[in-house]
Every structure is written in C-alpha cells, then in structure tokens.
Design a protein around this motif. Structure first.
Motif, PDB file in Angstrom:
ATOM      1  N   GLY A  51       0.857  -1.193   0.000  1.00  0.00           N
ATOM      2  CA  GLY A  51       0.000   0.000   0.000  1.00  0.00           C
ATOM      3  C   GLY A  51       0.881   1.227   0.000  1.00  0.00           C
ATOM      4  N   ASP A  72       0.687  -1.479  -4.789  1.00  0.00           N
ATOM      5  CA  ASP A  72      -0.521  -0.688  -4.533  1.00  0.00           C
ATOM      6  C   ASP A  72      -1.535  -1.006  -5.620  1.00  0.00           C
ATOM      7  OD1 ASP A  72      -0.820   2.093  -2.618  1.00  0.00           O
ATOM      8  OD2 ASP A  72      -2.336   1.798  -4.174  1.00  0.00           O
ATOM      9  N   LEU A  97      -2.359  -6.109  -2.225  1.00  0.00           N
ATOM     10  CA  LEU A  97      -1.194  -6.363  -1.363  1.00  0.00           C
ATOM     11  C   LEU A  97      -1.219  -7.770  -0.775  1.00  0.00           C
ATOM     12  CD1 LEU A  97      -1.920  -6.067   1.954  1.00  0.00           C
ATOM     13  CD2 LEU A  97      -2.260  -3.711   1.265  1.00  0.00           C
ATOM     14  N   MET A 114       2.288   0.914   5.864  1.00  0.00           N
ATOM     15  CA  MET A 114       2.221   2.145   6.655  1.00  0.00           C
ATOM     16  C   MET A 114       1.000   3.000   6.292  1.00  0.00           C
ATOM     17  SD  MET A 114       4.973   1.667   8.349  1.00  0.00           S
ATOM     18  CE  MET A 114       5.554   3.176   9.122  1.00  0.00           C
ATOM     19  N   GLY A 115       0.753   3.956   7.197  1.00  0.00           N
ATOM     20  CA  GLY A 115      -0.224   5.004   6.888  1.00  0.00           C
ATOM     21  C   GLY A 115      -1.654   4.510   6.865  1.00  0.00           C
TER      22      GLY A 115
HETATM   23  C1  LIG Z   1      -3.926   5.388   3.515  1.00  0.00           C
HETATM   24  S1  LIG Z   1      -2.987   5.104   2.056  1.00  0.00           S
HETATM   25  C2  LIG Z   1      -1.322   4.948   2.692  1.00  0.00           C
HETATM   26  C3  LIG Z   1      -0.275   5.166   1.631  1.00  0.00           C
HETATM   27  C4  LIG Z   1       1.190   5.111   2.108  1.00  0.00           C
HETATM   28  N1  LIG Z   1       1.539   3.844   2.730  1.00  0.00           N
HETATM   29  C5  LIG Z   1       1.479   6.259   3.039  1.00  0.00           C
HETATM   30  O1  LIG Z   1       1.803   6.018   4.212  1.00  0.00           O
HETATM   31  O2  LIG Z   1       1.385   7.417   2.573  1.00  0.00           O
HETATM   32  C6  LIG Z   1      -3.442   3.440   1.680  1.00  0.00           C
HETATM   33  C7  LIG Z   1      -2.860   2.950   0.368  1.00  0.00           C
HETATM   34  O3  LIG Z   1      -3.119   1.559   0.252  1.00  0.00           O
HETATM   35  C8  LIG Z   1      -3.612   1.266  -1.040  1.00  0.00           C
HETATM   36  N2  LIG Z   1      -4.428   0.050  -0.870  1.00  0.00           N
HETATM   37  C9  LIG Z   1      -5.567  -0.093  -0.162  1.00  0.00           C
HETATM   38  N3  LIG Z   1      -5.965  -1.373  -0.168  1.00  0.00           N
HETATM   39  C10 LIG Z   1      -5.045  -2.056  -0.906  1.00  0.00           C
HETATM   40  C11 LIG Z   1      -4.890  -3.417  -1.260  1.00  0.00           C
HETATM   41  N4  LIG Z   1      -5.773  -4.361  -0.881  1.00  0.00           N
HETATM   42  N5  LIG Z   1      -3.829  -3.758  -2.008  1.00  0.00           N
HETATM   43  C12 LIG Z   1      -2.923  -2.833  -2.422  1.00  0.00           C
HETATM   44  N6  LIG Z   1      -3.027  -1.528  -2.103  1.00  0.00           N
HETATM   45  C13 LIG Z   1      -4.063  -1.148  -1.349  1.00  0.00           C
HETATM   46  C14 LIG Z   1      -4.337   2.519  -1.481  1.00  0.00           C
HETATM   47  O4  LIG Z   1      -4.430   2.601  -2.886  1.00  0.00           O
HETATM   48  C15 LIG Z   1      -3.451   3.602  -0.868  1.00  0.00           C
HETATM   49  O5  LIG Z   1      -2.408   3.978  -1.721  1.00  0.00           O
END
Ligand SMILES: C[S@@+](CC[C@H](N)C(=O)[O-])C[C@H]1O[C@@H](n2cnc3c(N)ncnc32)[C@H](O)[C@@H]1O
Length: 243
Positions: A51, A72, A97, A114-115
């Motif tokens: 993510g 992502d 993920l 993270m995040g």
């Molecule tokens: C809240 S954001 C956090 C982004 C980054 N880790 C940060 O700390 O800035 C969540 C991220 O996870 C991705 N995401 C959500 N569910 C996911 C999944 N099942 N598989 C891959 N990516 C995912 C979203 O597209 C987004 O970019």
C-alpha cells in the motif's frame, strides 16, 4: 458502496499527496519515521512497501540504498511514485497487497505497511493471513513495520467529523460512521473550479483494528514486537521475526 480501490480512484488518489501536506513534506516525514526505526538495513537490501501510495516510505527507503518493491492497487498513485522515484531502485507493482509474495524472487529484509493501509483490508481474517505471508516472505530476523489508526474505541457525535485539510481551492472533510467491526469513512471533497465550488462525496469501509489484536497475530506467527506512537496519531508496530 464503492470498493477501496474505486474510492481511491474516485476521490483520494488525485489529491492524496496534497492531503498528506504535499509530496516533499510527506517524503521528509517518511524519511524521519524510517530513520527513527534504526533498522540498520544493509545497502541493496530488498524491502517491500505494501500500500505504498505515492512513495512516502518507498522513496526514502530507496534513497537510503534499499531495493524497493512498492505494491498498490492505485495506478494513479503508482505513477506518481514512479515520477518521484526517478532513477531510484523502486519496482512498482499494481496488485492487491495480499498477493505480494507472487512478485518476490527472494526473501525480503523488511516489509512495511504504513499510513493506515492495514485497515483497508476487507476482512479481519485478512490481517492474520497477511502477517503469516509476511513471516514467510522475510529473511531470518527480518522486520515488519506497520502503522494504522486505532479505531477500537468509537468516536462520538461531533468527534466523528474530521477536517483533513483545507486551503483556498480545496477542502477535504471526513465523517466516520462506526459499525461493530468496521467503520464507514465518508470523504467529502470540495474543489474550487472557477467561481464555483464542486463537491464530490464517496464512502468506503475500513476495519476497526485494535493494536492488541494485531500484536497477538504478530506473536502467533513468530514475531517479537514493540508498540510506538506513529505519525498523525497512528499506532506503529515494529516487529522482528524471531531467529
Ligand atoms: C492510507 S494510504 C497509505 C499510503 C502510504 N503507505 C502512506 O503512508 O502514505 C493506503 C494505500 O493503500 C492502497 N491500498 C488499499 N488497499 C489495498 C490493497 N488491498 N492492495 C494494495 N493496495 C491497497 C491505497 O491505494 C493507498 O495507496
């Protein structure tokens, strides 16, 4: 209700870096967070960022010498990450993920999630599955670092309205609706187009995770963990695979 990835494409992806205070400030915050972990990753270490978004952690990790695999579902955010990464050693993977292991050819030195990405998983059981997959993917004594919001205690009444960020051309407000195991997140985005404000509203579900529950899962899959205060009120868990 839209899926998480539909919600990101509809509302969040195009404004995510802005929402995080701008890419430059977010990358600096990501770097400080990584430095504070003192993981002592060797140069060339394989690190996976689950993510990854626009690379708030992937890019500082790559700048510190890691080979990063950034996973992502958002094509928009991965394109932004690629642009920000330039010549750095970051491989972007557009996939769920939960399938990250399919993209690795060797064991990783560290995995990051993270995040608040963890709460975006559809089911609580997915968290245990992910912890098990990460334990399988890591080299001995490898690290799994997670940060997420503790939604175990519901917010009440006006506490549920969260002003995320606002400036002269954009305002993002979030409203949280607590359910038994999940929380519905309503994002309300106002954007100035010429003389008028345009409004977009979209909602998605997140898991109400308790840090103790995640710590229990880490323990049962062979990690020793510590709990810290993360950025922007999040909980950070730093887990190390037992030898
Ligand atoms: C809240 S954001 C956090 C982004 C980054 N880790 C940060 O700390 O800035 C969540 C991220 O996870 C991705 N995401 C959500 N569910 C996911 C999944 N099942 N598989 C891959 N990516 C995912 C979203 O597209 C987004 O970019």
């Amino acid at each position: 209700m839209p899926s998480v990835s539909e919600h990101y494409e509809r509302v969040l992806s195009p404004v995510y870096a802005w929402m995080a205070g701008g890419a430059e400030a977010a990358l600096a915050a990501g770097r400080s967070e990584i430095d504070a972990l003192s993981l002592a990753l060797p140069s060339g270490a394989l690190v996976v960022d689950l993510g990854a978004g626009f690379g708030m952690h992937s890019i500082p990790l790559a700048r510190a010498g890691a080979r990063v695999v950034a996973v992502d579902t958002s094509a928009h955010l991965l394109a932004e990450l690629k642009r920000l990464a330039g010549e750095l050693t970051v491989t972007t993977v557009q996939d769920d993920l939960l399938s990250f292991r399919a993209h690795l050819q060797e064991k990783a030195a560290a995995v990051f999630c993270m995040g608040d990405t963890l709460t975006h998983l559809p089911e609580h059981t997915n968290v245990d599955f992910l912890v098990q997959e990460v334990a399988e993917a890591l080299a001995p004594a490898g690290h799994f670092v997670l940060s997420f919001r503790d939604y175990s205690e519901p917010l009440l009444e006006e506490q549920r309205f969260i002003p995320v960020r606002g400036d002269e051309r954009r305002i993002l407000t979030c409203f949280l609706e607590f359910e038994e195991d999940t929380v519905v997140v309503h994002d309300i985005l106002h954007e100035r187009g010429g003389d008028a404000w345009e409004t977009r509203v979209s909602s998605y579900r997140k898991l109400r995770l308790s840090p103790d529950r995640v710590l229990g899962s880490l323990e049962s899959f062979g990690f020793e963990s510590r709990r810290e205060n993360g950025l922007r009120g999040m909980v950070r868990l730093v887990a190390k695979l037992r030898a």
